[in-house]
Design an enzyme around this catalytic site. Sequence first.
Site, mmCIF file in Angstrom:
data_model
loop_
_atom_site.group_PDB
_atom_site.id
_atom_site.type_symbol
_atom_site.label_atom_id
_atom_site.label_comp_id
_atom_site.label_asym_id
_atom_site.label_seq_id
_atom_site.Cartn_x
_atom_site.Cartn_y
_atom_site.Cartn_z
ATOM 1 N N SER B 163 0.834 -1.201 0.000
ATOM 2 C CA SER B 163 0.000 0.000 0.000
ATOM 3 C C SER B 163 0.873 1.257 0.000
ATOM 4 C CB SER B 163 -0.953 -0.063 1.209
ATOM 5 O OG SER B 163 -1.952 0.912 1.114
ATOM 6 N N ARG B 233 -11.664 6.348 10.173
ATOM 7 C CA ARG B 233 -11.297 4.942 10.166
ATOM 8 C C ARG B 233 -12.413 4.074 9.579
ATOM 9 N NH1 ARG B 233 -6.943 1.667 9.924
ATOM 10 N NH2 ARG B 233 -7.204 -0.225 11.137
ATOM 11 N N ASP B 328 -8.954 -6.366 -4.579
ATOM 12 C CA ASP B 328 -8.531 -5.072 -4.030
ATOM 13 C C ASP B 328 -9.119 -3.971 -4.901
ATOM 14 O OD1 ASP B 328 -7.256 -2.809 -3.098
ATOM 15 O OD2 ASP B 328 -5.231 -3.654 -3.216
ATOM 16 N N HIS B 361 -8.126 -5.072 -0.262
ATOM 17 C CA HIS B 361 -6.816 -4.425 -0.044
ATOM 18 C C HIS B 361 -6.085 -5.051 1.141
ATOM 19 C CE1 HIS B 361 -3.879 -1.285 -0.504
ATOM 20 N NE2 HIS B 361 -4.062 -0.851 0.706
ATOM 21 N N ASP B 362 -6.821 -5.432 2.167
ATOM 22 C CA ASP B 362 -6.214 -6.035 3.357
ATOM 23 C C ASP B 362 -5.484 -7.335 3.064
ATOM 24 O OD1 ASP B 362 -6.630 -4.192 5.312
ATOM 25 O OD2 ASP B 362 -8.228 -5.280 6.347
#
Lengths: 388, 388
Positions: B163, B233, B328, B361-362
Site C-alpha cells: 500500500s 477509520r 482489491d 486491499h487487506d
Amino acid sequence: MNATPATTGLFPADSVGLVTPQTLDFDTPLQLVGGQCLQHWSLVVETYGQLNANASNAVLICHALSGNHHAAGYHAETDRKPGWWDAYIGPGKPIDTNEFFVVSLNNLGGCHGSTGPASINPKTGEPYGPDFPVLTVTDWVDSQAVLADRLGIQRWAAVIGGSLGGMQVLEWSLRYPERLGHALVIASTPKLSAQNIAFNEVARQAIMSDPAFHEGRYYQEGVIPRHGLRLARMVGHITYLSEHSMGQKFGRDLRSDKLNYGFGVEFEVESYLRYQGDTFSEQFDANTYLLMTKALDYFDPAAHFDGDLSQAVAAAQCRFLVISFTTDWRFSPRRSEELVNALTAADKRVSYACIDSPHGHDAFLIPDARYQAVFSAYMQRVAEEVRL
Amino acid sequence: MNATPATTGLFPADSVGLVTPQTLDFDTPLQLVGGQCLQHWSLVVETYGQLNANASNAVLICHALSGNHHAAGYHAETDRKPGWWDAYIGPGKPIDTNEFFVVSLNNLGGCHGSTGPASINPKTGEPYGPDFPVLTVTDWVDSQAVLADRLGIQRWAAVIGGSLGGMQVLEWSLRYPERLGHALVIASTPKLSAQNIAFNEVARQAIMSDPAFHEGRYYQEGVIPRHGLRLARMVGHITYLSEHSMGQKFGRDLRSDKLNYGFGVEFEVESYLRYQGDTFSEQFDANTYLLMTKALDYFDPAAHFDGDLSQAVAAAQCRFLVISFTTDWRFSPRRSEELVNALTAADKRVSYACIDSPHGHDAFLIPDARYQAVFSAYMQRVAEEVRL
C-alpha cells in the site's frame, strides 16, 4: 397541480413547463411496519400530463434517497434547473406526458413538504425530530396506495423508480400486484449488501456524532448538524460516481498551479466534494437523511422467504423492465441480475438491459442515448396498451 | 534492539520472539519537499535477524497508513497479538530472519515514537500539532536513507512494502537506485485516483470538522477529535475490505433476532465498523492520520515527467516484484499493472503476480498460501544472491 403547457421561449418545447406542487392531507391511519401508526399525514405532489377518462394512463414516479416530488418542469420562470428527472419526463420523452398522467410525490419522512421529522408532532406541539417513526419501503408504498385512491387511480399503467425508487417499484409489484401494469426497476437492488449498509452507517454516524445534532432535536436549538450532513453527502457522493467518471472529471488536477503542502483544497476533486457537501447540508434535513438510509438498509423482500427471492416475487403480476449500468458500483449490474434471475425463475415477464455508461450509479439520472432508447421503446408499448 | 531467539513454549517456533524497539536520534538536517527543514528528529526502529559481516543482507520494511515499526514478534510475553506483518516476517517465513537482517521503522510524522505532530516543537516547547510539516513519500525515503547510513547499510538487499509502503519502495528505487537490490511493491499504485483522493478528503474533513480538533492543537486542550478519527477509520476500513469479504463476513446478519426500527446497531457490519472506529480513535493520532493521507495524495513520480511513468522509472536499477490482489478495489490490479507496464517499457526487470484473494486491499496483510508461495520464492532468490 397540473403542468401548464410550455410557453414558447420560456422553457424548452419538450419541457412540461411551469408546475405547482400541491399538498394533500390524509386522515387515513397508516399502520407502519415498525409498529407505530400515523393518524394524520400529508404528501406533497406534482403531476404532469392529463389523466384520461378511465384513469388508465397514470404513472407513479418513486424517488431515491435525496429526491423529492419535483421530478420535471420548473417552479418559476427564473428557475435555472428543472426537476431531477426532467431528462426522462416530458412531451416526447421516455415518460411521455402526451400519453401519461405522471404523479410524483415527496415520500413520507421527507423534507420537501410531506410529513416528516421537521413537521409538528400533534402530541407535543414540537417538531417530531427523533420521534418521527422509522419508515420502511413498505410504508411508503402503502402511503402511495392511499394517494392513488385519493387521485382515483385504481391501477397504475406503470410504477417507475431508480435506486431506492426501484425498491419501491418492486415492493408495489409484490404488495399490490393487481394495482400496476408495469414495474420499471432502474439502477436498483433487491437488497443492500454489507458494504452498502456500511457506507450508510458511516453517513449516519457522521450526522449523529455532530454535536449540533442534539439527539435529533436540533430544530429547537436553532442549529443544524451541518458538518455531519456534509460528510454524509460527501461519502454518499463518492459511491454515486464511478471511479472512471471521477477520474475523467477531475483526475489529479490541482486547483492552483502547485501543491501547497497543507490541508486546504489542493485537488479539484476535493473542491467538488466540499461544494457538494456544503450545498446539500444547507438544503436537506439530517433526520430525513437518517430515515432514508434506514429504509434502504431494511429493504429485503426475500427475508420473509428464507432469502429465496424467486419465492418472494411469486406474488407479482405485472411485467418488469430492469435496467442497470455497467459502471454502477453502488448497485452493480450483478444486483439487478439477481432480481432478473429470480423473476425469470418465478416465470414472470421481464425485460433486462445493462446500459454501457461511464457515469456510475448517477447514470440513471443522466441523459444517455442508449438508456433513453430502451426506456422510450418500453414506455411506448405501455402507451399502446393504455390506448387499446 | 535485536530479536532474541524464540523461547520454546512462549511464542510460536516461527516467530522472531520478544523484540524491543529502539529510538535513534538524528541531528542531520532533513530538507523536506514542502520547503521546511527538520533539524532534529528521531525514528523508532525494530530489527529482526542478524546483519551479516558485509552488511549485504539487510531488508527494509516500509509501513502503510496506520502501520508502525512493530512488524513482527512480541513486545511482551503477555501480548495477545504479534506485529502487523508477523505472518510474513520470521524464521522460515517469506522475509526469512534466518537469512535477512530486517529493519522496520515508524515513519516520521507517525504517532508510535518517531518525531511527529505530538512531539515537542523545540521552537515553542509545545507539541507541533498543525505546525508539523506535511511530509511526502520522498521525505520518508530520505529519512530512511539517513537511517540506513546510521545502521551501516550502504545497500538494502530488498526494500519491501504494501500500500503506502509500496509507494516508499518505488520511491527508493528511483531516488537511491544504487542503494537497493530488489523492490517489492505490494498492493500499491504509482499514484492515487480521484476516487482515492476523495475518500482521503472525507477522512480529513471528518477529523478537521470535529470541534475537538481545535485546528490541530487538541493536545493542549486535553481532548482528542475522537468522533472525527472514528469516522475516518470507518470509511477507510470499508475501502480495505472487498465487497465480497464484507458480505461473507457479515452479510445482512442482525445483532439481535429482529429489526428494531431505530438508529442503534442492527446489522453485524454496523457493530464491526463502530468497534473498528472506536478502537482506532483511542490509539491513533489525528494529526498523523491527516499527514499520512496527504503523503498518499501527493505521491506521483510520473508528475515530473509529464505523466509518463515509464520515463519516471527509467532511473531504477533494481529488480522488481509487483504483487496485486484480485478483489482489491482500493488499489486494484489494474493500478499495479500500470506500474508493471511502465517498468517493462523502460526495460526494467520485473516479476508480477496477481493473487486470487477474497480479502480486498487487506489481503497484503493476511496469510494466504499463494501469496506466501510467490513472496517466499522471490525472497529465496534474493537470499541466494546475498549468499553468493
